[in-house]
Design a protein around this motif. Structure first.
Motif, PDB file in Angstrom:
ATOM      1  N   VAL A  85     -14.592 -56.347  -6.596  1.00  0.00           N
ATOM      2  CA  VAL A  85     -13.321 -55.723  -6.987  1.00  0.00           C
ATOM      3  C   VAL A  85     -13.570 -54.316  -7.512  1.00  0.00           C
ATOM      4  O   VAL A  85     -12.872 -53.353  -7.142  1.00  0.00           O
ATOM      5  N   ALA A  86     -14.567 -54.151  -8.378  1.00  0.00           N
ATOM      6  CA  ALA A  86     -14.887 -52.831  -8.931  1.00  0.00           C
ATOM      7  C   ALA A  86     -15.302 -51.862  -7.827  1.00  0.00           C
ATOM      8  O   ALA A  86     -14.883 -50.696  -7.814  1.00  0.00           O
ATOM      9  N   CYS A  87     -16.119 -52.330  -6.884  1.00  0.00           N
ATOM     10  CA  CYS A  87     -16.541 -51.471  -5.773  1.00  0.00           C
ATOM     11  C   CYS A  87     -15.347 -51.060  -4.913  1.00  0.00           C
ATOM     12  O   CYS A  87     -15.261 -49.902  -4.471  1.00  0.00           O
ATOM     13  N   ALA A  88     -14.433 -51.994  -4.673  1.00  0.00           N
ATOM     14  CA  ALA A  88     -13.276 -51.698  -3.827  1.00  0.00           C
ATOM     15  C   ALA A  88     -12.376 -50.646  -4.461  1.00  0.00           C
ATOM     16  O   ALA A  88     -11.892 -49.723  -3.779  1.00  0.00           O
ATOM     17  N   VAL A  89     -12.159 -50.744  -5.762  1.00  0.00           N
ATOM     18  CA  VAL A  89     -11.318 -49.766  -6.450  1.00  0.00           C
ATOM     19  C   VAL A  89     -11.967 -48.379  -6.405  1.00  0.00           C
ATOM     20  O   VAL A  89     -11.308 -47.364  -6.100  1.00  0.00           O
ATOM     21  N   ALA A  90     -13.257 -48.319  -6.696  1.00  0.00           N
ATOM     22  CA  ALA A  90     -13.958 -47.031  -6.676  1.00  0.00           C
ATOM     23  C   ALA A  90     -13.974 -46.432  -5.272  1.00  0.00           C
ATOM     24  O   ALA A  90     -13.812 -45.215  -5.095  1.00  0.00           O
ATOM     25  N   PHE A  91     -14.157 -47.263  -4.264  1.00  0.00           N
ATOM     26  CA  PHE A  91     -14.153 -46.792  -2.878  1.00  0.00           C
ATOM     27  C   PHE A  91     -12.842 -46.090  -2.545  1.00  0.00           C
ATOM     28  O   PHE A  91     -12.831 -44.983  -1.998  1.00  0.00           O
ATOM     29  N   ARG A  92     -11.737 -46.726  -2.885  1.00  0.00           N
ATOM     30  CA  ARG A  92     -10.427 -46.152  -2.548  1.00  0.00           C
ATOM     31  C   ARG A  92     -10.169 -44.840  -3.277  1.00  0.00           C
ATOM     32  O   ARG A  92      -9.547 -43.917  -2.743  1.00  0.00           O
ATOM     33  N   LEU A  93     -10.651 -44.742  -4.500  1.00  0.00           N
ATOM     34  CA  LEU A  93     -10.437 -43.519  -5.272  1.00  0.00           C
ATOM     35  C   LEU A  93     -11.310 -42.365  -4.787  1.00  0.00           C
ATOM     36  O   LEU A  93     -10.928 -41.203  -4.902  1.00  0.00           O
ATOM     37  N   LEU A  94     -12.475 -42.674  -4.234  1.00  0.00           N
ATOM     38  CA  LEU A  94     -13.447 -41.631  -3.898  1.00  0.00           C
ATOM     39  C   LEU A  94     -13.374 -41.153  -2.455  1.00  0.00           C
ATOM     40  O   LEU A  94     -13.656 -39.986  -2.173  1.00  0.00           O
ATOM     41  N   LEU A  95     -13.030 -42.031  -1.513  1.00  0.00           N
ATOM     42  CA  LEU A  95     -13.137 -41.662  -0.101  1.00  0.00           C
ATOM     43  C   LEU A  95     -12.154 -40.555   0.260  1.00  0.00           C
ATOM     44  O   LEU A  95     -10.942 -40.716   0.084  1.00  0.00           O
ATOM     45  N   PRO A  96     -12.641 -39.423   0.793  1.00  0.00           N
ATOM     46  CA  PRO A  96     -11.731 -38.337   1.177  1.00  0.00           C
ATOM     47  C   PRO A  96     -10.804 -38.767   2.314  1.00  0.00           C
ATOM     48  O   PRO A  96     -11.169 -39.577   3.174  1.00  0.00           O
TER      49      PRO A  96
END
Length: 433
Positions: free
Chosen positions: A203-214
């Protein structure tokens, strides 16, 4: 050494020299440029979440067998169902990414997968657990092909292997950390709590992924018409180089899936008799895969694609044979070699797919991922059956046959390239670039 390959480009990272003006006009991302680090870290986290979820039960199979009263081959279906679900759904999910965008599909896939991951610990029986894992694998199908297509569209060609290598490195970190965490947590609180912890990490990885990916800048929506999809798939399957790459990915993953599905059973038995926590820690060798995947571009630059594949296959075979020794240090060294050879070979083959496909890259990558995870499912199931009937030597025998298949396919590709060069030297020279 004269670099050669499986039938297409000789050096994956190499491209014809471009003028400074052409390089500066390319708005795609490159190392050191705007957004490249964010993109790399976001996809690294996506890779972590994908492999942590996909193989969350693999290190726990002995405990699942004991808790649910099933055999090793039965418990292995909790792995095979997830990888099989991914293999079946990766092509349809890639079609959705062609229409709705890579980032959108990857985000939705992770959201569904982590939700199912939080339900897995509550499975009351093996059939329910296998069903949930199949759904989770199907959800994760939106990640691998979409990520590869995203990179092929948003990253400059000379940096493509390195970028894909970082995504594959995230796979290795996810596989390693997931198994280590589950091993130690399960030793204290059982396999259900361990799988739940992995769900929270994802869950933590998924949230960070969405926030970071251009946001994508070079994506052009395609068609969802079945006729277009079928034509694109047919074109890719008609390409002999792509067929060879698909087979190579499947065979490499057959080795890897079989070894890591069964290794927990072997190490829990005599003469090793290791506790669950230490068995989980064995997966620290995945760090070797992180290094070998992220350096695949330089390896191809030195040896050519064919040379890199031979090195990966030879390293994997040496590790398989070494793991037969009744000595824990030698078994660990064997696992190091298997892991290094597998991740190097996978990074080389998967990056070659994105570079070879001239259209429908998501479908080309999806076909590779489908073959790759079919290999994982086959390796998990056949490796467990071989272990049940012939012990660790049976699992190693399956792996050695798969490695020989990689070598035969690579040799056949090289011979085909030489014949093509003899028939049409100008065309062959163009392809070699």
């Amino acid at each position: 050494m004269t670099p050669a390959d499986t039938g297409a480009s000789t050096v994956v990272d190499a491209a014809p020299a471009a003028s400074d003006s052409l390089a500066s006009s390319d708005s795609r991302m490159a190392p050191g440029g705007p957004g490249y680090r964010r993109m790399s870290f976001a996809l690294f986290l996506a890779g972590v979440a994908t492999f942590a979820l996909l193989y969350s039960t693999q290190a726990l199979l002995p405990l699942i067998s004991g808790d649910l009263g099933v055999t090793a081959s039965d418990a292995s279906w909790t792995v095979a169902a997830a990888t099989g679900g991914l293999a079946v759904f990766v092509l349809p999910m890639s079609a959705l990414s062609e229409r709705f965008g890579r980032r959108t599909v990857m985000t939705a896939s992770l959201a569904v997968a982590v939700t199912v991951g939080l339900l897995v610990p509550f499975a009351p029986s093996l059939p329910a657990l296998v069903a949930l894992r199949a759904v989770q694998g199907a959800a994760l199908a939106g990640l691998p092909a979409s990520a590869t297509a995203y990179l092929a569209e948003e990253v400059r060609p000379r940096a493509l292997v390195t970028a894909i290598g970082l995504f594959v490195a995230g796979n290795s970190v996810g596989g390693m950390s997931g198994r280590i965490i589950t091993g130690w947590v399960a030793q204290e609180w059982g396999w259900r709590i361990a799988v739940g912890v992995i769900g929270l990490v994802a869950v933590a990885c998924a949230v960070a992924f969405r926030l970071l990916l251009p946001a994508p800048r070079h994506f052009t929506p395609g068609s969802l018409r079945p006729r277009v999809l079928v034509r694109t798939v047919r074109d890719h399957l008609a390409n002999p180089l792509l067929r060879r790459l698909y087979a190579i990915g499947a065979l490499f993953m057959t080795v890897f899936g079989g070894v890591y599905t069964v290794i927990g059973y072997r190490l829990s038995e005599a003469p090793f008799s290791l506790p669950q926590g230490l068995i989980g820690s064995i997966f620290l060798v995945y760090l070797v895969g992180t290094v070998s995947a992220s350096t695949a571009g330089r390896l191809v630059g030195r040896l050519g694609r064919r040379g890199a594949l031979y090195l990966g296959a030879g390293t994997t075979a040496a590790g398989l044979l070494l793991s037969l020794a009744p000595s824990l240090p030698l078994v660990l060294l064997g696992l190091v070699l298997i892991t290094a050879g597998f991740f190097a070979g996978h990074a080389v083959a998967s990056s070659a797919v994105g570079k070879t496909a001239q259209h429908g890259r998501a479908q080309a990558s999806a076909l590779y991922q489908s073959a790759y995870y079919v290999g994982s499912s086959a390796g998990s199931t056949v490796g467990a059956v071989a272990f049940h009937s012939g012990g660790w030597a049976g699992t190693v025998g399956v792996g050695v046959l798969a490695v020989l298949g990689v070598v035969v396919i690579t040799v056949s590709g090289s011979l085909a390239a030489r014949r093509q060069a003899g028939d049409a030297p100008v065309k062959a020279l163009s392809l070699s670039r």
